[in-house]
Design a protein around this motif. Sequence first.
Motif, short mmCIF file in Angstrom:
data_model
loop_
_atom_site.label_atom_id
_atom_site.label_comp_id
_atom_site.label_asym_id
_atom_site.label_seq_id
_atom_site.Cartn_x
_atom_site.Cartn_y
_atom_site.Cartn_z
N TYR A 171 -11.06 -7.00 3.75
CA TYR A 171 -11.81 -7.99 2.99
C TYR A 171 -11.69 -9.35 3.67
N GLY A 172 -12.45 -10.31 3.14
CA GLY A 172 -12.45 -11.65 3.71
C GLY A 172 -13.53 -11.80 4.77
N ASN A 173 -13.51 -12.96 5.45
CA ASN A 173 -14.49 -13.19 6.51
C ASN A 173 -14.13 -12.38 7.75
N PRO A 174 -15.00 -12.36 8.77
CA PRO A 174 -14.72 -11.52 9.95
C PRO A 174 -13.36 -11.78 10.59
N LEU A 175 -12.94 -13.04 10.66
CA LEU A 175 -11.64 -13.33 11.26
C LEU A 175 -10.51 -12.73 10.44
N ALA A 176 -10.61 -12.85 9.12
CA ALA A 176 -9.57 -12.29 8.25
C ALA A 176 -9.52 -10.78 8.36
N SER A 177 -10.69 -10.13 8.34
CA SER A 177 -10.72 -8.67 8.34
C SER A 177 -10.24 -8.07 9.65
N GLN A 178 -10.38 -8.83 10.76
CA GLN A 178 -9.93 -8.33 12.06
C GLN A 178 -8.42 -8.37 12.21
N HIS A 179 -7.75 -9.19 11.41
CA HIS A 179 -6.32 -9.42 11.62
C HIS A 179 -5.47 -8.95 10.46
N MET A 180 -6.00 -8.06 9.64
CA MET A 180 -5.19 -7.53 8.54
C MET A 180 -5.06 -6.02 8.68
N GLN A 181 -4.04 -5.48 8.03
CA GLN A 181 -3.88 -4.05 7.95
C GLN A 181 -4.94 -3.46 7.02
N VAL A 182 -5.16 -2.16 7.13
CA VAL A 182 -6.09 -1.50 6.22
C VAL A 182 -5.62 -1.68 4.78
N GLN A 183 -6.56 -1.96 3.89
CA GLN A 183 -6.24 -2.26 2.49
C GLN A 183 -6.80 -1.17 1.57
N TRP A 184 -6.10 -0.95 0.45
CA TRP A 184 -6.66 -0.17 -0.64
C TRP A 184 -7.46 -1.12 -1.53
N GLU A 185 -8.68 -0.75 -1.87
CA GLU A 185 -9.46 -1.49 -2.86
C GLU A 185 -9.48 -0.67 -4.14
N LEU A 186 -9.01 -1.27 -5.23
CA LEU A 186 -8.89 -0.54 -6.50
C LEU A 186 -9.58 -1.30 -7.61
N THR A 187 -10.31 -0.58 -8.45
CA THR A 187 -10.87 -1.12 -9.68
C THR A 187 -10.65 -0.09 -10.78
N GLY A 188 -10.70 -0.55 -12.03
CA GLY A 188 -10.50 0.37 -13.15
C GLY A 188 -9.61 -0.24 -14.21
N LYS A 189 -8.83 0.60 -14.86
CA LYS A 189 -7.91 0.17 -15.90
C LYS A 189 -6.53 0.77 -15.65
N GLY A 190 -5.51 0.01 -16.05
CA GLY A 190 -4.15 0.52 -15.96
C GLY A 190 -3.32 -0.23 -14.93
N PRO A 191 -2.02 0.12 -14.85
CA PRO A 191 -1.11 -0.59 -13.95
C PRO A 191 -1.13 -0.02 -12.54
N VAL A 192 -0.83 -0.89 -11.59
CA VAL A 192 -0.64 -0.51 -10.19
C VAL A 192 0.75 -0.96 -9.78
N LEU A 193 1.51 -0.07 -9.13
CA LEU A 193 2.87 -0.38 -8.70
C LEU A 193 2.86 -0.66 -7.20
N ILE A 194 3.47 -1.78 -6.82
CA ILE A 194 3.43 -2.24 -5.43
C ILE A 194 4.84 -2.59 -4.98
N GLN A 195 5.23 -2.11 -3.80
CA GLN A 195 6.50 -2.56 -3.22
C GLN A 195 6.25 -3.86 -2.45
N THR A 196 7.16 -4.81 -2.62
CA THR A 196 6.91 -6.16 -2.13
C THR A 196 7.60 -6.47 -0.81
N GLY A 197 8.28 -5.50 -0.23
CA GLY A 197 9.10 -5.79 0.94
C GLY A 197 8.39 -5.69 2.27
N SER A 198 7.06 -5.58 2.29
CA SER A 198 6.36 -5.52 3.57
C SER A 198 6.56 -6.83 4.32
#
Length: 229
Positions: A171-198
């Motif tokens: 996501y983001g502009n071309p510069l942002a998208s070129q320099h990030m890791q692959v992302q999960w895009e999620l929509t819907g309802k409910g909780p998402v659990l994320i580890q923060t130590g990356s």
Amino acid sequence: MKVNAPAPVGHAMVELTEEEAVHVLHPRSIIAFQGAPTLREDKFMDLAGMYRKKKWIRSRMQGPSQFVLGLPAGCTLEPIDIPADSDLMFDFRHVLLYSEGMGMKSRIQKFKTAWITHEWVRMRFSGPGTLGILVTGDLAVLQLDENRPLYVEKSSLVAYPEKANVKLTVYGNPLASQHMQVQWELTGKGPVLIQTGSRDPQLEDQLRGDSVIKRILREVLPFGSIYIK
């Protein structure tokens, strides 16, 4: 079941009453045990468990007893209460232990998703019971929205609702998208659990005194972080 896992210490203490039992999926992480010797029983995993955990044996620990689990550096053990109607899909690699009596079902991932993430199966647990989740850093809980997508770095996503809409993207502009890791895009309802130590490897390089030129080239050139080491 009582789990005490102080974050900086690198271990977790699990206490079981007489009526409780848990299954530990990494028996060699048990570094101390207090209780009758017969209260630990090691068993062979089924074929699916062997494939997912790359382990042959699991340990059934019965109360009354307590034991200490040694954790990898920078990791914590987070106990999560799972109700009977839970629809969370877990990355099985994060599951260190679970209460006896819990149900679990495998969910096969889409081929395209599995090809990118090397994650072919996620597990859905049904309770009531407790999961012991091993995470890097801490565990953050975010709520999904049906209209506003949530983007999570691929390696940071621990669990999400089965009915969530999920796809891999950037996501983001071309510069942002070129320099990030692959992302999960999620929509819907409910909780998402994320580890923060990356960790940001470029920030670590900067702290180690890495070359300014290398850092600039990694940031400016498309996919520079891949080709410039």
